[in-house]
Design an enzyme around this catalytic site. Structure first.
Site, PDB file in Angstrom:
ATOM      1  N   LYS A 116      48.349  32.630  36.120  1.00 29.86           N
ATOM      2  CA  LYS A 116      48.824  34.006  36.272  1.00 29.86           C
ATOM      3  C   LYS A 116      49.639  34.049  37.557  1.00 29.86           C
ATOM      4  O   LYS A 116      49.115  33.911  38.654  1.00 29.86           O
ATOM      5  CB  LYS A 116      47.635  34.975  36.344  1.00 29.86           C
ATOM      6  CG  LYS A 116      47.976  36.397  35.852  1.00 29.86           C
ATOM      7  CD  LYS A 116      48.907  37.163  36.754  1.00 29.86           C
ATOM      8  CE  LYS A 116      48.186  37.673  37.975  1.00 29.86           C
ATOM      9  NZ  LYS A 116      49.064  38.542  38.816  1.00 29.86           N
TER      10      LYS A 116
ATOM     11  N   GLY B  60      42.637  35.234  46.896  1.00 34.09           N
ATOM     12  CA  GLY B  60      43.235  36.536  47.160  1.00 34.09           C
ATOM     13  C   GLY B  60      42.260  37.477  47.820  1.00 34.09           C
ATOM     14  O   GLY B  60      41.366  37.050  48.557  1.00 34.09           O
ATOM     15  N   SER B  61      42.398  38.750  47.539  1.00 35.37           N
ATOM     16  CA  SER B  61      41.634  39.785  48.227  1.00 35.37           C
ATOM     17  C   SER B  61      40.213  39.882  47.695  1.00 35.37           C
ATOM     18  O   SER B  61      39.911  39.478  46.566  1.00 35.37           O
ATOM     19  CB  SER B  61      42.324  41.138  48.064  1.00 35.37           C
ATOM     20  OG  SER B  61      42.228  41.573  46.717  1.00 35.37           O
TER      21      SER B  61
ATOM     22  N   GLY C 162      39.469  39.851  43.735  1.00 34.84           N
ATOM     23  CA  GLY C 162      38.622  38.743  43.331  1.00 34.84           C
ATOM     24  C   GLY C 162      37.288  39.198  42.793  1.00 34.84           C
ATOM     25  O   GLY C 162      36.774  38.639  41.811  1.00 34.84           O
TER      26      GLY C 162
ATOM     27  N   GLU D 221      38.163  32.448  46.111  1.00 32.23           N
ATOM     28  CA  GLU D 221      38.229  32.504  47.577  1.00 32.23           C
ATOM     29  C   GLU D 221      38.770  33.890  47.919  1.00 32.23           C
ATOM     30  O   GLU D 221      39.909  34.217  47.588  1.00 32.23           O
ATOM     31  CB  GLU D 221      39.157  31.419  48.120  1.00 32.23           C
ATOM     32  CG  GLU D 221      39.283  31.419  49.630  1.00 32.23           C
ATOM     33  CD  GLU D 221      40.520  30.695  50.113  1.00 32.23           C
ATOM     34  OE1 GLU D 221      41.171  31.209  51.048  1.00 32.23           O
ATOM     35  OE2 GLU D 221      40.847  29.631  49.567  1.00 32.23           O
TER      36      GLU D 221
ATOM     37  N   CYS E  61      44.429  32.313  55.449  1.00 34.08           N
ATOM     38  CA  CYS E  61      43.060  32.691  55.117  1.00 34.08           C
ATOM     39  C   CYS E  61      42.078  32.236  56.188  1.00 34.08           C
ATOM     40  O   CYS E  61      40.950  32.733  56.246  1.00 34.08           O
ATOM     41  CB  CYS E  61      42.665  32.111  53.769  1.00 34.08           C
ATOM     42  SG  CYS E  61      42.983  30.353  53.590  1.00 34.08           S
TER      43      CYS E  61
END
Length: 502
Positions: free
Chosen positions: A166, A221-222, A226, A245, A282
């Site tokens: 995606k 991602g966020s 997530g 993550e 991150c």
């Protein structure tokens, strides 16, 4: 209803560049997953898939100029940073090809029959097999290394799993280019191109996690995004592994001995780490426990000077920029918080790096919990402690993290830093990786690397970086009392493929 267009946007201006694709409908997601599922058997040939991974790396290298140009146009990360990221990406692909060739990831274990054992033991041969189609959700801040050709894709393909990716809306053109290169590489290696399929769109991402033929998912991602996908993965009639993550504060603890020894060096190092890439890593150190007193003042002055010299920077998109500006303003407005360097808007399309400072006892008392939440962008919070007990109290309130950093006295004074061992023990439960006298930005792709941690840093105990990331896409399987001619060559007597076995 007409399909929604997918635009490539210039983060330096906020203006659309070009229409790249259209968002996938539910039917198109279904076709994409079924196409990937139909060719999963082609990846059973380990020689072919190792060749595929190396060919993909070669094609990315050959297209280096176009890939970096596309990624910079959509991310504003700059050619220097992206050149390094592309090198990391191709190195990951080649490293996983080596993992496939070596074969230890199969974790082969053979127990020969023993009728005299209690209870009697049959012939049992155990190894690991691929799960099936993996859904990969790409990251905004790494348009290559954590995107279409990144670590989740590379490790899943190495495990023998086709992928449906995606694409991230921040870099659709880069995603299309990289997907086309991976699909070309598959054909050159003698595999079907549908071992890699790309889809676009928010709704497509939701349909993907729900599809019954998707066997696992990887996400970077966020926390909000997530967690929604994690919950959807577990709410399916047949739940699937979701390796996400999500977010990380990456705390740093400075002992009094460390600051007394090298306050200026630590301050300058922190300034470089927390502003690297506009604070969009991150592993950015977003929270620091530093001592009160003269030595702590010297550290804060050095940090202030380093951050003050940082030029305003463009963030990955305007939505993230707005969230950063609002987030730092909300934190700066808390009682007792002051700004040695004020973070926030640096211009119409940029942000300015900054530092927020507060007394640690505000957090130790349960106040200001907002300061213990990640703020994505170039800001760090310095909490000044007055006692060893305050450090422990603050650490007890921290969520899970990817990293934690401990700065202690070094050289001949290292043995005399009595805080080192107990603080290391306190930090260990809080993170997947602890650094001593270093900085967490920069995640080496190595067999011993662990890029994960307690929730919300990750939703599982696995790593998304390094050779063992392949384990996420495999499951153990045992053949019992199975005739030799029915066993895969990897498990037959005599070890015909020369694989590591126990």
């Amino acid at each position: 209803m007409a399909a929604e267009p997918v635009w490539s946007v210039d983060p330096r201006t906020g203006k659309p560049r070009e229409q790249v694709a259209v968002e996938a409908t539910a039917d198109e997601v279904d076709l994409a997953v079924r196409a990937a599922h139909a060719v999963r058997g082609s990846l059973a040939d380990r020689t072919a898939r190792a060749a595929f991974l190396r060919t993909a790396a070669d094609l990315l290298d050959e297209a280096r100029e176009h890939v970096i140009e596309a990624a910079d146009a959509e991310s504003a990360l700059g050619p220097v940073r992206l050149t390094g990221e592309l090198a990391r990406t191709t190195a990951q692909l080649r490293a996983f090809a080596d993992v496939v060739d070596e074969g230890a990831f199969l974790d082969i274990r053979i127990d020969l029959p023993d009728p005299a054992a209690t209870p009697p033991r049959s012939d049992m041969r155990r190894w690991k097999i691929p799960l099936g189609v993996v859904a990969v959700y790409t990251a905004s801040n790494f348009p290559l290394a954590f995107s279409v050709p990144g670590g989740d894709t590379a490790s899943a393909l190495a495990a023998g799993c086709p992928v449906v990716v995606k694409a991230h809306p921040d870099h659709p053109a880069t995603s299309e280019l990289c997907a086309s290169l991976l699909r070309r590489a598959a054909v050159k290696a003698g595999l079907p191109e549908d071992v890699v399929v790309l889809v676009h769109g928010f709704d497509a991402g939701v349909e993907l996690i729900r599809h019954p033929l998707v066997a696992a998912a990887g996400f970077t991602g966020s926390v909000r995004g997530g967690r929604a996908l994690f919950d959807a993965a577990n709410a399916r009639p047949v739940p699937i592994p979701f390796h996400g993550e999500l977010g990380s504060l990456n705390p740093v603890v400075l002992t009094p001995a460390a600051v007394a020894q090298r306050a200026e060096e630590i301050g300058a190092g922190l300034a470089g780490s927390m502003t690297l890439g506009a604070g969009q890593f991150c592993t950015k150190p977003g929270f620091v426990l530093a001592p009160e007193g003269e030595d702590g003042d010297r550290f804060l002055a050095a940090l202030t000077a380093g951050v003050s010299e940082t030029e305003p920077a463009v963030m990955l998109d305007h939505r993230m920029r707005d969230a950063f500006v609002a987030g730092v303003a909300e934190r700066a407005a808390l009682d007792g918080v002051h700004s040695p360097v004020t973070p926030g808007a640096g211009g119409a399309h940029t942000v300015s790096a900054g530092v927020l400072a507060v007394a640690a006892d505000r957090i130790a008392s349960g106040d200001h919990h907002l300061l213990l939440e990640e703020c994505f962008g170039p800001v760090t919070v310095v909490a000044r402690y007055g006692s060893r007990a305050e450090i422990s109290e603050v650490l007890s309130r921290l969520p899970g993290n990817l990293t934690a950093t401990l700065h202690i006295a070094d050289g001949d004074a290292a043995d005399a830093d009595e805080d080192a061992a107990p603080l290391l023990a306190e930090l260990t439960p809080l993170a997947g990786r602890v650094l001593v006298n270093g900085w967490p930005t920069g995640v080496a792709v190595a067999p011993a690397q662990h890029h994960g941690g307690p929730y919300p840093a990750a939703t599982s105990t696995s790593t998304s970086v390094g050779a063992t990331a392949i384990e996420r896409w495999l499951r153990p399987f045992t053949y019992q009392s199975t005739p030799q001619h029915l066993l895969p060559p990897e498990l037959r007597d005599g070890n015909p493929l020369g694989l590591p076995r126990r």
